[in-house]
Design a protein around this motif. Structure first.
Motif, PDB file in Angstrom:
ATOM      1  N   GLY A  83       5.171  -0.016  22.769  1.00  0.00           N
ATOM      2  CA  GLY A  83       4.148   1.012  22.588  1.00  0.00           C
ATOM      3  C   GLY A  83       3.778   1.681  23.896  1.00  0.00           C
ATOM      4  O   GLY A  83       3.756   1.060  24.949  1.00  0.00           O
ATOM      5  N   ASN A  84       3.483   2.951  23.795  1.00  0.00           N
ATOM      6  CA  ASN A  84       2.960   3.717  24.920  1.00  0.00           C
ATOM      7  C   ASN A  84       1.794   4.562  24.439  1.00  0.00           C
ATOM      8  O   ASN A  84       0.749   4.620  25.078  1.00  0.00           O
ATOM      9  N   CYS A  85       1.974   5.182  23.272  1.00  0.00           N
ATOM     10  CA  CYS A  85       0.920   6.020  22.707  1.00  0.00           C
ATOM     11  C   CYS A  85       0.280   5.371  21.477  1.00  0.00           C
ATOM     12  O   CYS A  85      -0.366   6.032  20.686  1.00  0.00           O
ATOM     13  N   GLY A  86       0.457   4.075  21.316  1.00  0.00           N
ATOM     14  CA  GLY A  86      -0.201   3.363  20.225  1.00  0.00           C
ATOM     15  C   GLY A  86       0.704   3.137  19.040  1.00  0.00           C
ATOM     16  O   GLY A  86       1.310   4.077  18.533  1.00  0.00           O
ATOM     17  N   PRO A  87       0.857   1.874  18.581  1.00  0.00           N
ATOM     18  CA  PRO A  87       1.718   1.577  17.434  1.00  0.00           C
ATOM     19  C   PRO A  87       1.103   2.034  16.125  1.00  0.00           C
ATOM     20  O   PRO A  87      -0.115   2.174  16.003  1.00  0.00           O
ATOM     21  N   GLY A  88       1.949   2.283  15.121  1.00  0.00           N
ATOM     22  CA  GLY A  88       1.481   2.722  13.821  1.00  0.00           C
ATOM     23  C   GLY A  88       0.753   1.622  13.070  1.00  0.00           C
ATOM     24  O   GLY A  88       1.048   0.435  13.234  1.00  0.00           O
ATOM     25  N   ALA A  89      -0.203   1.989  12.243  1.00  0.00           N
ATOM     26  CA  ALA A  89      -0.950   1.025  11.432  1.00  0.00           C
ATOM     27  C   ALA A  89      -0.001   0.285  10.497  1.00  0.00           C
ATOM     28  O   ALA A  89       0.909   0.876   9.919  1.00  0.00           O
ATOM     29  N   GLY A  90      -0.197  -1.009  10.370  1.00  0.00           N
ATOM     30  CA  GLY A  90       0.642  -1.808   9.490  1.00  0.00           C
ATOM     31  C   GLY A  90       1.950  -2.267  10.110  1.00  0.00           C
ATOM     32  O   GLY A  90       2.744  -2.944   9.451  1.00  0.00           O
ATOM     33  N   LEU A  91       2.181  -1.906  11.379  1.00  0.00           N
ATOM     34  CA  LEU A  91       3.451  -2.249  12.017  1.00  0.00           C
ATOM     35  C   LEU A  91       3.646  -3.760  12.089  1.00  0.00           C
ATOM     36  O   LEU A  91       4.742  -4.258  11.839  1.00  0.00           O
ATOM     37  N   GLY A  92       2.600  -4.499  12.424  1.00  0.00           N
ATOM     38  CA  GLY A  92       2.729  -5.944  12.567  1.00  0.00           C
ATOM     39  C   GLY A  92       3.171  -6.629  11.290  1.00  0.00           C
ATOM     40  O   GLY A  92       3.943  -7.606  11.325  1.00  0.00           O
ATOM     41  N   ASN A  93       2.721  -6.139  10.146  1.00  0.00           N
ATOM     42  CA  ASN A  93       3.093  -6.759   8.874  1.00  0.00           C
ATOM     43  C   ASN A  93       4.551  -6.493   8.525  1.00  0.00           C
ATOM     44  O   ASN A  93       5.282  -7.396   8.102  1.00  0.00           O
ATOM     45  N   VAL A  94       5.014  -5.261   8.691  1.00  0.00           N
ATOM     46  CA  VAL A  94       6.387  -4.942   8.313  1.00  0.00           C
ATOM     47  C   VAL A  94       7.385  -5.603   9.273  1.00  0.00           C
ATOM     48  O   VAL A  94       8.480  -5.997   8.864  1.00  0.00           O
ATOM     49  N   LEU A  95       7.010  -5.776  10.541  1.00  0.00           N
ATOM     50  CA  LEU A  95       7.886  -6.490  11.470  1.00  0.00           C
ATOM     51  C   LEU A  95       8.028  -7.951  11.058  1.00  0.00           C
ATOM     52  O   LEU A  95       9.124  -8.530  11.128  1.00  0.00           O
ATOM     53  N   ALA A  96       6.931  -8.564  10.620  1.00  0.00           N
ATOM     54  CA  ALA A  96       6.998  -9.953  10.151  1.00  0.00           C
ATOM     55  C   ALA A  96       7.849 -10.053   8.890  1.00  0.00           C
ATOM     56  O   ALA A  96       8.633 -11.002   8.723  1.00  0.00           O
ATOM     57  N   ASP A  97       7.717  -9.085   8.006  1.00  0.00           N
ATOM     58  CA  ASP A  97       8.540  -9.077   6.791  1.00  0.00           C
ATOM     59  C   ASP A  97      10.029  -8.977   7.150  1.00  0.00           C
ATOM     60  O   ASP A  97      10.877  -9.637   6.534  1.00  0.00           O
ATOM     61  N   PHE A  98      10.349  -8.146   8.115  1.00  0.00           N
ATOM     62  CA  PHE A  98      11.729  -7.977   8.569  1.00  0.00           C
ATOM     63  C   PHE A  98      12.266  -9.299   9.138  1.00  0.00           C
ATOM     64  O   PHE A  98      13.398  -9.701   8.830  1.00  0.00           O
ATOM     65  N   ALA A  99      11.454  -9.979   9.949  1.00  0.00           N
ATOM     66  CA  ALA A  99      11.869 -11.273  10.503  1.00  0.00           C
ATOM     67  C   ALA A  99      12.046 -12.305   9.397  1.00  0.00           C
ATOM     68  O   ALA A  99      12.998 -13.095   9.419  1.00  0.00           O
ATOM     69  N   ASP A 100      11.164 -12.296   8.416  1.00  0.00           N
ATOM     70  CA  ASP A 100      11.270 -13.242   7.298  1.00  0.00           C
ATOM     71  C   ASP A 100      12.588 -13.078   6.543  1.00  0.00           C
ATOM     72  O   ASP A 100      13.130 -14.046   6.006  1.00  0.00           O
ATOM     73  N   GLY A 101      13.100 -11.844   6.507  1.00  0.00           N
ATOM     74  CA  GLY A 101      14.337 -11.566   5.805  1.00  0.00           C
ATOM     75  C   GLY A 101      15.580 -11.782   6.639  1.00  0.00           C
ATOM     76  O   GLY A 101      16.693 -11.459   6.198  1.00  0.00           O
ATOM     77  N   GLY A 102      15.436 -12.302   7.856  1.00  0.00           N
ATOM     78  CA  GLY A 102      16.589 -12.582   8.699  1.00  0.00           C
ATOM     79  C   GLY A 102      16.818 -11.587   9.814  1.00  0.00           C
ATOM     80  O   GLY A 102      17.787 -11.731  10.569  1.00  0.00           O
ATOM     81  N   GLY A 103      15.962 -10.575   9.946  1.00  0.00           N
ATOM     82  CA  GLY A 103      16.109  -9.606  11.029  1.00  0.00           C
ATOM     83  C   GLY A 103      15.633 -10.172  12.355  1.00  0.00           C
ATOM     84  O   GLY A 103      14.896 -11.153  12.412  1.00  0.00           O
TER      85      GLY A 103
END
Length: 266
Positions: A83-103
């Motif tokens: 991040g430099n100009c601020g991450p998008g809302a909900g980013l933390g949840n979708v990143l965790a979902d991606f990791a849960d799926g093997g990403g």
């Protein structure tokens, strides 16, 4: 009978070939930068490393953009997010979902900075995901690579790294995570969660624009994007009698085929 034996030997050989591990395809990476000049970051970091599919890896400026969908992330093997100009809302949840799926998720600076302001939240910062805790706005120290595990695959080809600012924006290590490297001031630098699929490299990836780092930082990021956790030890399986019988039949078939070939050549 000889024809049957020959066909059996061929079938055994084909089965053995099918069981051999296939060569891994080059990795596709999403450069998810809430920043500017993201395409240059992709060029700078990936270079010509054959582990990656350069053409299929993408990166575009995401300032002001909403968090991508899980379906978008799943088009890639690894995601480098910063991040430099601020991450998008909900980013933390979708990143965790991606990791849960093997990403594979690699977190870079300033996410700790925005975490301290409450702007980078969600499941990715819960125990078991982000290997670092305690985000801080103090990310402007002049540091070099400190204590680190040189035997780790993350440090293959990495001899030295220095940074004049934009680094070290996390203060501690999550329960169960592995601290692989520290900065020279003792701040966490490189960490891996227990599952081996969320990594934190506490350095701003956009060196292409800001020239705030030197040394082998590109190789470190590449190693993180290609990181594979060591598999758990597996006990050697003892062949069952039926399996041993099948192996014996296969050997007999191959022996019969060789004898038949010798007779036919006389």
């Amino acid at each position: 009978m000889g024809q049957s034996l020959r066909q059996g030997a061929i079938a055994v050989a084909l089965t053995a070939a099918a069981m051999m591990p296939a060569q891994a395809a080059p990795l596709k990476v999403l450069f998810l930068g809430y920043d500017y000049n993201v395409a240059s970051v992709k060029n700078d970091i990936l270079g010509s490393d054959a582990r990656f599919d350069f053409a299929a890896s993408t990166g575009s400026d995401s300032c002001g953009a909403a968090a991508p969908s899980l379906a978008t992330l799943q088009q890639y093997d690894s995601v480098l997010v910063w991040g430099n100009c601020g991450p998008g809302a909900g980013l933390g949840n979708v990143l965790a979902d991606f990791a849960d799926g093997g990403g594979r998720v690699v977190l870079g600076t300033f996410l700790g900075y925005f975490q301290s302001l409450g702007a980078f939240t969600g499941r990715i910062n819960s125990t078991g995901y982000n290997p670092f805790i305690g985000g801080t706005t103090d990310a402007y120290r002049n540091v070099t690579l400190g204590t680190h595990d040189a035997s780790s695959a993350l440090f293959d080809g990495v001899g030295s790294i220095a940074s004049s600012y934009y680094n070290g924006d996390w203060m501690g290590v999550d329960v169960g995570a592995t601290l692989v490297a520290e900065w020279s001031n003792g701040r966490p630098f490189v960490g891996v969660n227990a599952a081996g699929n969320v990594l934190n490299v506490s350095l701003f990836p956009n060196v292409a624009s800001f020239r705030h780092a030197s040394g082998n930082y590109q190789q470190l990021f590449r190693n993180a994007l290609a990181y594979e956790a060591a598999p758990a030890p597996v006990a050697a399986a003892v062949p069952e009698p039926a399996s041993l019988a099948l192996v014996g039949l296969a050997l007999l078939a191959m022996t019969g085929t060789r004898r038949l070939a010798r007779r036919q050549s006389r």
